[in-house]
Scaffold this motif. Structure first.
Motif, PDB file in Angstrom:
ATOM      1  N   ALA A   1      12.813 -57.691 -48.316  1.00 56.70           N
ATOM      2  CA  ALA A   1      12.318 -56.349 -48.653  1.00 56.70           C
ATOM      3  C   ALA A   1      11.958 -55.627 -47.357  1.00 56.70           C
ATOM      4  N   PRO A   2      12.046 -54.295 -47.334  1.00 52.84           N
ATOM      5  CA  PRO A   2      11.710 -53.553 -46.111  1.00 52.84           C
ATOM      6  C   PRO A   2      10.221 -53.655 -45.766  1.00 52.84           C
ATOM      7  N   LEU A   3       9.923 -54.033 -44.541  1.00 54.87           N
ATOM      8  CA  LEU A   3       8.539 -54.054 -44.078  1.00 54.87           C
ATOM      9  C   LEU A   3       7.925 -52.658 -44.156  1.00 54.87           C
ATOM     10  N   CYS A   4       8.756 -51.625 -44.024  1.00 59.20           N
ATOM     11  CA  CYS A   4       8.247 -50.247 -44.107  1.00 59.20           C
ATOM     12  C   CYS A   4       7.709 -49.912 -45.496  1.00 59.20           C
ATOM     13  N   ASN A   5       8.079 -50.697 -46.533  1.00 60.78           N
ATOM     14  CA  ASN A   5       7.440 -50.510 -47.838  1.00 60.78           C
ATOM     15  C   ASN A   5       5.948 -50.796 -47.750  1.00 60.78           C
ATOM     16  N   LEU A   6       5.593 -51.834 -46.985  1.00 66.26           N
ATOM     17  CA  LEU A   6       4.177 -52.127 -46.751  1.00 66.26           C
ATOM     18  C   LEU A   6       3.538 -51.006 -45.960  1.00 66.26           C
ATOM     19  N   TYR A   7       4.239 -50.518 -44.938  1.00 72.23           N
ATOM     20  CA  TYR A   7       3.695 -49.429 -44.122  1.00 72.23           C
ATOM     21  C   TYR A   7       3.452 -48.179 -44.966  1.00 72.23           C
ATOM     22  N   LEU A   8       4.356 -47.897 -45.896  1.00 75.33           N
ATOM     23  CA  LEU A   8       4.169 -46.741 -46.782  1.00 75.33           C
ATOM     24  C   LEU A   8       2.923 -46.916 -47.645  1.00 75.33           C
ATOM     25  N   SER A   9       2.720 -48.122 -48.161  1.00 71.44           N
ATOM     26  CA  SER A   9       1.506 -48.394 -48.945  1.00 71.44           C
ATOM     27  C   SER A   9       0.258 -48.172 -48.096  1.00 71.44           C
TER      28      SER A   9
ATOM     29  N   THR B   1       6.734 -47.894 -52.252  1.00 65.65           N
ATOM     30  CA  THR B   1       5.579 -48.684 -51.812  1.00 65.65           C
ATOM     31  C   THR B   1       5.864 -50.151 -52.123  1.00 65.65           C
ATOM     32  N   LEU B   2       5.052 -51.050 -51.564  1.00 63.13           N
ATOM     33  CA  LEU B   2       5.347 -52.467 -51.686  1.00 63.13           C
ATOM     34  C   LEU B   2       4.965 -53.012 -53.063  1.00 63.13           C
ATOM     35  N   THR B   3       5.904 -53.603 -53.732  1.00 65.84           N
ATOM     36  CA  THR B   3       5.681 -54.189 -55.051  1.00 65.84           C
ATOM     37  C   THR B   3       4.652 -55.317 -54.981  1.00 65.84           C
ATOM     38  N   GLY B   4       3.679 -55.265 -55.887  1.00 69.00           N
ATOM     39  CA  GLY B   4       2.709 -56.349 -55.991  1.00 69.00           C
ATOM     40  C   GLY B   4       1.431 -56.143 -55.218  1.00 69.00           C
ATOM     41  N   LEU B   5       1.415 -55.173 -54.294  1.00 77.63           N
ATOM     42  CA  LEU B   5       0.197 -54.895 -53.519  1.00 77.63           C
ATOM     43  C   LEU B   5      -0.605 -53.840 -54.250  1.00 77.63           C
ATOM     44  N   LYS B   6      -1.793 -54.227 -54.683  1.00 74.13           N
ATOM     45  CA  LYS B   6      -2.599 -53.332 -55.519  1.00 74.13           C
ATOM     46  C   LYS B   6      -3.854 -52.880 -54.796  1.00 74.13           C
TER      47      LYS B   6
END
Length: 437
Positions: A405-413, A431-436
């Motif tokens: 998965a793209p690390l930038c998904n975490l950065y967007l979150s 945004t990163l799936t599973g991060l709430k």
């Protein structure tokens, strides 16, 4: 309208309040008494978001970092066991990387940008996470961001890049940063203040009268926070002075300006501890809300693992261990030292209280690397850990280790958590799936 503007200025002035005296401008920590709007009305706003972004450009041994199980009931890996008291405050990730960001060590400048193909001809980097956040949030603190480094090759490496793909040099001197943050005035005032520090003085002496006046305005909890903040400053001053003395001890005829940096690049972890302390103090004082810190392991020579042991080689050839037992054993010690220092940072941020709770709850601490496996120059399945920031932690979020998965998904979150209104950053798809939150 005029009254509203005046009220707004009063609130802003209070939030940016400094203690001043004799060439010192000392930013105050987060105090409840200074977060209240004018006319005595309580603020309902949450504590502003912060980010501390840390990277070692040679990574860690993946077999000791990643847990074998996923979800909330995972067993701590050997490295994460160093953080076992903090499991509810961090999330560890596997299966994250930057798509099409390959080329071994060339990816080190892309860790916070996600720019593609860094080894291609005509490559141009893109804006880094910290600078993107600063652009959108505007100037809210004395320093929009602080870009720091340890043993860094300043001309060639940085975590921080402008929108035009220009490298922003990292500050690698804790003493210089200390002076920038706390010592103001003309050259004569600065010289006197540094001379005072040489004699075991403290910058706190210069603001003692202001402190006494302020203490009369504060409640018991705020006085305790202020005392805690001053204790951090005194400890850091002493650490800088001691480091300077240690460095100069073989050369007693040389008079060094104090506070002094650790000049021996082989004392990697002592230097990292100093710089992490500076980063925490910058966040604690609200001097900035965004800090980057690159540990340039690639540029680190033979280094001290403990008082009794040095590395067999410089860090880079050590990382190319080829499964040699002695190299692996020393790399594990180096990685664990970093985990231990990270633990201290998180514990400090736990301890510091703001107007809405622990500073850790509003500070996202990212630890990771552009290198998934330095031994093979692999830039996939990057070691990533995120602590604090108000997210629901205590889990291992495992993504596909073959098709990351793209690390930038975490950065967007993280950007959205920071209050940046955007639905895209770098190579993000969501945004990163599973991060709430």
């Amino acid at each position: 309208m005029r009254n509203h503007s005046a009220r707004r200025r009063t609130v802003d002035d209070a939030r940016r309040r400094f203690l001043r005296g004799a060439g010192v401008a000392l930013a105050l920590p987060l105090l409840e008494s200074l977060q209240r709007p004018a006319l005595g009305k309580e603020s309902s706003a949450a504590m502003p978001g912060r980010m501390l972004l840390i990277s070692n450009n040679l990574g860690v041994l993946p077999q000791h970092f990643f847990p074998k199980e996923s979800g909330a009931k995972y067993q701590l890996s050997p490295y994460l066991s160093e953080l076992k008291e903090l499991t509810s405050d961090f999330t560890v990730f596997s299966g994250l990387s930057h798509p099409a960001c390959e080329g071994g060590h060339s990816t080190e400048n892309c860790f916070l940008t996600g720019a593609k193909h860094p080894t291609s001809s005509g490559f141009r980097n893109t804006v880094s996470l910290d600078q993107y956040a600063a652009e959108h949030l505007g100037r809210q603190t004395r320093f929009a961001t602080l870009n720091l480094g340890v043993n860094i090759d300043k001309a060639n490496r940085s975590l921080s890049w402008t929108r035009d793909g220009v490298l922003l040099p990292a500050e690698d001197s804790p003493a210089r940063l200390f002076q920038k943050m706390f010592i103001q005035g003309d050259s004569a005032q600065i010289k006197r203040r540094l001379e005072h520090l040489k004699r075991r003085g403290s910058i706190l002496d210069a603001v003692s009268e202001s402190t006494q006046r302020l203490n009369r305005e504060l409640g018991p909890e705020d006085r305790s926070r202020l005392d805690q903040y001053f204790t951090s400053i005194r400890e850091l001053e002493q650490r800088l002075v001691t480091a300077g003395e240690w460095e100069q001890s073989p050369k007693p005829k040389i008079v060094a300006e104090l506070p002094e940096d650790i000049l021996d690049r082989g004392l990697l972890f002592d230097k990292l501890e100093q710089m992490l302390a500076m980063a925490v103090l910058a966040l604690q004082s609200d001097s900035t809300r965004i800090v980057t810190l690159m540990v340039d392991a690639f540029a680190t020579p033979v280094f001290q693992l403990s008082e009794q042991e040095k590395s067999l080689t410089s860090y880079h050839p050590l990382s190319h261990h080829g499964m040699r037992a002695h190299h692996l054993a020393q790399l594990e010690k180096a990685d664990r030292r970093q985990m231990q220092l990270l633990k201290r940072v998180l514990e400090k941020l736990q301890t510091v209280q703001g107007n809405t709770g622990r500073l850790l709850d509003s500070t996202m601490v990212l630890y990771g690397s552009n290198m998934g496996d330095a031994n093979t120059h692999d830039n996939t399945n990057l070691p990533i850990l995120l602590a604090g920031g108000g997210f629901q932690h205590g889990q291992h979020l495992a993504f596909n280790r073959e098709a990351n998965a793209p690390l930038c998904n975490l950065y967007l979150s993280m950007l959205q958590r920071m209050g940046v209104e955007t639905d895209r950053f770098g190579s993000s798809s969501s945004t990163l799936t599973g991060l709430k939150g």
